[in-house]
Design an enzyme around this catalytic site. Structure first.
Site, PDB file in Angstrom:
ATOM      1  N   GLY A  42       0.791  -1.224   0.000  1.00  0.00           N
ATOM      2  CA  GLY A  42       0.000   0.000   0.000  1.00  0.00           C
ATOM      3  C   GLY A  42       0.823   1.273   0.000  1.00  0.00           C
ATOM      4  O   GLY A  42       1.870   1.365  -0.627  1.00  0.00           O
ATOM      5  N   ASN A 117       3.217   4.453   9.947  1.00  0.00           N
ATOM      6  CA  ASN A 117       2.222   4.240   8.902  1.00  0.00           C
ATOM      7  C   ASN A 117       1.397   2.963   9.079  1.00  0.00           C
ATOM      8  O   ASN A 117       0.223   2.938   8.694  1.00  0.00           O
ATOM      9  CB  ASN A 117       2.934   4.193   7.540  1.00  0.00           C
ATOM     10  CG  ASN A 117       2.061   3.581   6.463  1.00  0.00           C
ATOM     11  OD1 ASN A 117       1.118   4.204   5.973  1.00  0.00           O
ATOM     12  ND2 ASN A 117       2.376   2.339   6.094  1.00  0.00           N
ATOM     13  N   TYR A 194     -18.165  -3.304  21.732  1.00  0.00           N
ATOM     14  CA  TYR A 194     -17.216  -3.021  20.651  1.00  0.00           C
ATOM     15  C   TYR A 194     -17.927  -2.837  19.314  1.00  0.00           C
ATOM     16  O   TYR A 194     -18.810  -3.608  18.935  1.00  0.00           O
ATOM     17  CB  TYR A 194     -16.210  -4.166  20.528  1.00  0.00           C
ATOM     18  CG  TYR A 194     -15.214  -4.002  19.398  1.00  0.00           C
ATOM     19  CD1 TYR A 194     -14.087  -3.205  19.552  1.00  0.00           C
ATOM     20  CD2 TYR A 194     -15.405  -4.647  18.178  1.00  0.00           C
ATOM     21  CE1 TYR A 194     -13.165  -3.053  18.518  1.00  0.00           C
ATOM     22  CE2 TYR A 194     -14.496  -4.499  17.136  1.00  0.00           C
ATOM     23  CZ  TYR A 194     -13.383  -3.704  17.320  1.00  0.00           C
ATOM     24  OH  TYR A 194     -12.468  -3.548  16.301  1.00  0.00           O
TER      25      TYR A 194
END
Length: 315
Positions: A42, A117, A194
């Site tokens: 990516g 990142n 959650y």
């Protein structure tokens, strides 16, 4: 009808259609050393490629070293002069983060740039090996620990080289879609309540708080290290793999509106290398330009509380 697709330049002179190569054209990064987490795919892989293209010595922190080596090989084919190291790093694991730092230290390199990142998005509820909800552990806590362990090296390098150190934290505009409380300190690991999308937003909000609080602390020390966070834009990568059938439904439209990895890595590389942002710290960037944060990211007390929370967890 398609006005939202228009790409306009801001004060930086770049727009959302600009690529990482565009944003670093003419910049010589020779002599600089950068760590990039999540460099095996990516926007992380593209960041590594463009930094190497500009002469930066790149250290890739990757979970899968075989995948990392393949990315390295591809970069070297295109940039024969590239200097790249591949080290294992699983940012969801505090022991892995500590091993990575030990292995980096053994290279005896300076450190000018740290790019946090690596990340996951919209994952089902899972605990890390340290017992922390996985998105929070991966996107925020592991990078909080990594930055803490490398910060002295960055400070020393900045002082000895006379070159500003830079910490670049990949956050997201999704910080706006966190839980109502912003950061759920008492419910980080609560499976019953959650929700994957607010949990992702929470982790990205934590990234912004990390950048801003660290920036404030370094200002007080009068250290030449800039810390900024950014939204890379919606990028066509596998980070959305946990969305399942929703991703499949959206994919035809996504091809029209999502950015390429070359565009997604652009603001990262801009903040890492460009002289326009020298001395700018504690800002949140979108499309190369500082953007105004919205609540709850403006809550400085919440950010300070998160800092203390993070310190307790990594200790």
């Amino acid at each position: 009808m398609f006005g939202f697709l228009k790409r306009r330049s801001g004060p930086s002179g770049f727009s959302s259609s600009s690529t990482a190569e565009d944003a670093t054209a003419g910049i010589d990064g020779s002599g600089l050393v950068a760590i990039v987490t999540g460099g095996s795919g990516g926007i992380g892989a593209e960041t590594c490629r463009v930094l190497a293209l500009r002469g930066v010595h790149v250290v890739m922190g990757v979970r899968n070293t075989s995948a990392g080596e393949l990315v390295k090989e591809e970069i070297v084919k295109k940039v024969p002069t590239a200097r790249i190291e591949v080290l294992e790093l699983d940012v969801s694991s505090m022991s892995s983060v500590r091993r990575f730092v030990d292995n980096f230290s053994a290279l005896n390199l300076p450190l000018n740039i740290l790019i946090n990142n690596a990340g996951i998005a919209f994952a089902p509820f899972t605990l890390s090996e340290d017992g922390i909800e996985l998105q929070f552990a991966t996107n925020y806590l592991g990078h909080f620990l990594l930055t803490d362990l490398l910060l002295q090296k960055i400070k020393v390098t900045a002082k000895e080289s006379g070159i500003e150190g830079r910490v670049v934290i990949v956050a997201s505009d999704s910080y706006k879609h966190t839980y109502r409380e912003g950061i759920r300190f008492d419910k980080i690991n609560d499976e019953s309540s959650y929700k994957s999308i607010p949990a992702y937003g929470q982790s990205k909000l934590a990234n912004i708080f990390h950048a801003n609080e660290l920036s404030s602390r370094l200002k007080e020390e009068d250290v030449r290290v800039a810390v900024n966070s950014l939204h890379p834009g919606a990028v066509a990568t596998n980070i959305t793999r946990h969305l399942g059938f929703i991703k499949d439904i959206l994919s035809p439209l996504a091809k029209l509106v999502l950015r390429s990895v070359e565009q997604g890595a652009a603001t990262i590389c801009y903040l890492a290398l460009h002289p326009q942002v020298a001395g700018i710290t504690g800002k949140f960037f979108m499309d190369f330009n500082a953007a105004e944060l919205k609540p709850p990211a403006t809550d400085k007390e919440l950010g300070k509380r998160l800092w203390d929370f993070g310190v307790d967890l990594i200790r």
